[in-house]
Design a protein around this motif. Sequence first.
Motif, PDB file in Angstrom:
ATOM      1  N   MET A  75       0.848  -1.183   0.000  1.00  0.00           N
ATOM      2  CA  MET A  75       0.000   0.000   0.000  1.00  0.00           C
ATOM      3  C   MET A  75       0.890   1.242   0.000  1.00  0.00           C
ATOM      4  O   MET A  75       1.909   1.296   0.667  1.00  0.00           O
ATOM      5  N   VAL A  76       0.470   2.245  -0.747  1.00  0.00           N
ATOM      6  CA  VAL A  76       1.220   3.495  -0.832  1.00  0.00           C
ATOM      7  C   VAL A  76       0.821   4.377   0.337  1.00  0.00           C
ATOM      8  O   VAL A  76      -0.358   4.612   0.582  1.00  0.00           O
ATOM      9  N   ALA A  77       1.806   4.875   1.055  1.00  0.00           N
ATOM     10  CA  ALA A  77       1.533   5.702   2.226  1.00  0.00           C
ATOM     11  C   ALA A  77       1.259   7.154   1.855  1.00  0.00           C
ATOM     12  O   ALA A  77       0.519   7.845   2.535  1.00  0.00           O
ATOM     13  N   ASP A  78       1.840   7.629   0.762  1.00  0.00           N
ATOM     14  CA  ASP A  78       1.725   9.028   0.375  1.00  0.00           C
ATOM     15  C   ASP A  78       0.995   9.132  -0.966  1.00  0.00           C
ATOM     16  O   ASP A  78       1.491   8.631  -1.977  1.00  0.00           O
ATOM     17  N   PRO A  79      -0.155   9.780  -1.026  1.00  0.00           N
ATOM     18  CA  PRO A  79      -0.886   9.911  -2.288  1.00  0.00           C
ATOM     19  C   PRO A  79      -0.080  10.608  -3.388  1.00  0.00           C
ATOM     20  O   PRO A  79      -0.343  10.389  -4.566  1.00  0.00           O
ATOM     21  N   ASP A  80       0.898  11.420  -3.018  1.00  0.00           N
ATOM     22  CA  ASP A  80       1.724  12.081  -4.025  1.00  0.00           C
ATOM     23  C   ASP A  80       2.594  11.087  -4.783  1.00  0.00           C
ATOM     24  O   ASP A  80       3.118  11.410  -5.845  1.00  0.00           O
ATOM     25  N   ASP A  81       2.771   9.883  -4.240  1.00  0.00           N
ATOM     26  CA  ASP A  81       3.558   8.851  -4.913  1.00  0.00           C
ATOM     27  C   ASP A  81       2.763   8.114  -5.987  1.00  0.00           C
ATOM     28  O   ASP A  81       3.325   7.367  -6.771  1.00  0.00           O
ATOM     29  N   LEU A  82       1.441   8.319  -6.020  1.00  0.00           N
ATOM     30  CA  LEU A  82       0.598   7.668  -7.017  1.00  0.00           C
ATOM     31  C   LEU A  82       0.759   8.340  -8.373  1.00  0.00           C
ATOM     32  O   LEU A  82       0.913   9.559  -8.465  1.00  0.00           O
ATOM     33  N   THR A  83       0.687   7.550  -9.423  1.00  0.00           N
ATOM     34  CA  THR A  83       0.811   8.080 -10.785  1.00  0.00           C
ATOM     35  C   THR A  83      -0.572   8.228 -11.414  1.00  0.00           C
ATOM     36  O   THR A  83      -1.570   7.721 -10.878  1.00  0.00           O
ATOM     37  N   THR A  84      -0.598   8.866 -12.559  1.00  0.00           N
ATOM     38  CA  THR A  84      -1.836   8.985 -13.315  1.00  0.00           C
ATOM     39  C   THR A  84      -2.391   7.603 -13.631  1.00  0.00           C
ATOM     40  O   THR A  84      -3.596   7.357 -13.513  1.00  0.00           O
ATOM     41  N   ALA A  85      -1.507   6.691 -14.002  1.00  0.00           N
ATOM     42  CA  ALA A  85      -1.935   5.323 -14.317  1.00  0.00           C
ATOM     43  C   ALA A  85      -2.548   4.647 -13.096  1.00  0.00           C
ATOM     44  O   ALA A  85      -3.517   3.880 -13.233  1.00  0.00           O
ATOM     45  N   ASP A  86      -2.000   4.913 -11.922  1.00  0.00           N
ATOM     46  CA  ASP A  86      -2.574   4.341 -10.692  1.00  0.00           C
ATOM     47  C   ASP A  86      -4.011   4.812 -10.502  1.00  0.00           C
ATOM     48  O   ASP A  86      -4.898   4.021 -10.162  1.00  0.00           O
ATOM     49  N   TYR A  87      -4.246   6.102 -10.709  1.00  0.00           N
ATOM     50  CA  TYR A  87      -5.596   6.643 -10.557  1.00  0.00           C
ATOM     51  C   TYR A  87      -6.545   6.074 -11.619  1.00  0.00           C
ATOM     52  O   TYR A  87      -7.696   5.762 -11.326  1.00  0.00           O
ATOM     53  N   LEU A  88      -6.062   5.926 -12.850  1.00  0.00           N
ATOM     54  CA  LEU A  88      -6.911   5.359 -13.897  1.00  0.00           C
ATOM     55  C   LEU A  88      -7.229   3.894 -13.624  1.00  0.00           C
ATOM     56  O   LEU A  88      -8.366   3.453 -13.839  1.00  0.00           O
ATOM     57  N   ASP A  89      -6.256   3.138 -13.160  1.00  0.00           N
ATOM     58  CA  ASP A  89      -6.508   1.740 -12.804  1.00  0.00           C
ATOM     59  C   ASP A  89      -7.561   1.653 -11.707  1.00  0.00           C
ATOM     60  O   ASP A  89      -8.478   0.823 -11.769  1.00  0.00           O
ATOM     61  N   ALA A  90      -7.439   2.507 -10.709  1.00  0.00           N
ATOM     62  CA  ALA A  90      -8.407   2.514  -9.617  1.00  0.00           C
ATOM     63  C   ALA A  90      -9.791   2.923 -10.124  1.00  0.00           C
ATOM     64  O   ALA A  90     -10.805   2.359  -9.694  1.00  0.00           O
ATOM     65  N   ALA A  91      -9.844   3.873 -11.044  1.00  0.00           N
ATOM     66  CA  ALA A  91     -11.127   4.294 -11.609  1.00  0.00           C
ATOM     67  C   ALA A  91     -11.783   3.144 -12.360  1.00  0.00           C
ATOM     68  O   ALA A  91     -13.000   2.925 -12.238  1.00  0.00           O
ATOM     69  N   ARG A  92     -10.995   2.392 -13.109  1.00  0.00           N
ATOM     70  CA  ARG A  92     -11.543   1.229 -13.824  1.00  0.00           C
ATOM     71  C   ARG A  92     -12.049   0.175 -12.840  1.00  0.00           C
ATOM     72  O   ARG A  92     -13.090  -0.442 -13.062  1.00  0.00           O
ATOM     73  N   GLU A  93     -11.306  -0.037 -11.768  1.00  0.00           N
ATOM     74  CA  GLU A  93     -11.741  -0.994 -10.748  1.00  0.00           C
ATOM     75  C   GLU A  93     -13.064  -0.561 -10.114  1.00  0.00           C
ATOM     76  O   GLU A  93     -13.943  -1.393  -9.861  1.00  0.00           O
ATOM     77  N   MET A  94     -13.203   0.729  -9.857  1.00  0.00           N
ATOM     78  CA  MET A  94     -14.438   1.221  -9.253  1.00  0.00           C
ATOM     79  C   MET A  94     -15.600   1.128 -10.235  1.00  0.00           C
ATOM     80  O   MET A  94     -16.733   0.858  -9.831  1.00  0.00           O
ATOM     81  N   THR A  95     -15.336   1.313 -11.512  1.00  0.00           N
ATOM     82  CA  THR A  95     -16.386   1.130 -12.521  1.00  0.00           C
ATOM     83  C   THR A  95     -16.843  -0.323 -12.528  1.00  0.00           C
ATOM     84  O   THR A  95     -18.049  -0.599 -12.546  1.00  0.00           O
TER      85      THR A  95
END
Length: 64
Positions: free
Chosen positions: A1-21
């Motif tokens: 798990m990533v402790a700092d949200p600033d360490d997340l990439t655009t791809a990480d956010y898109l992957d998470a968005a697809r998972e939530m969809t």
Amino acid sequence: MVADPDDLTTADYLDAAREMTAANRPFLAHLLAEEAARRTADPATAAGIRASFLDPTLTRQETD
């Protein structure tokens, strides 16, 4: 798990968005995609991301 949200990439956010969809969580998917778009330098790419994950509060469906 990533402790700092600033360490997340655009791809990480898109992957998470697809998972939530896939999990039928459209509002959370929209929020994650919006963050991905905000982190994208290219305006056309950001617009494409936003178009792929529309705000579910703006696409209301009528039911009987």
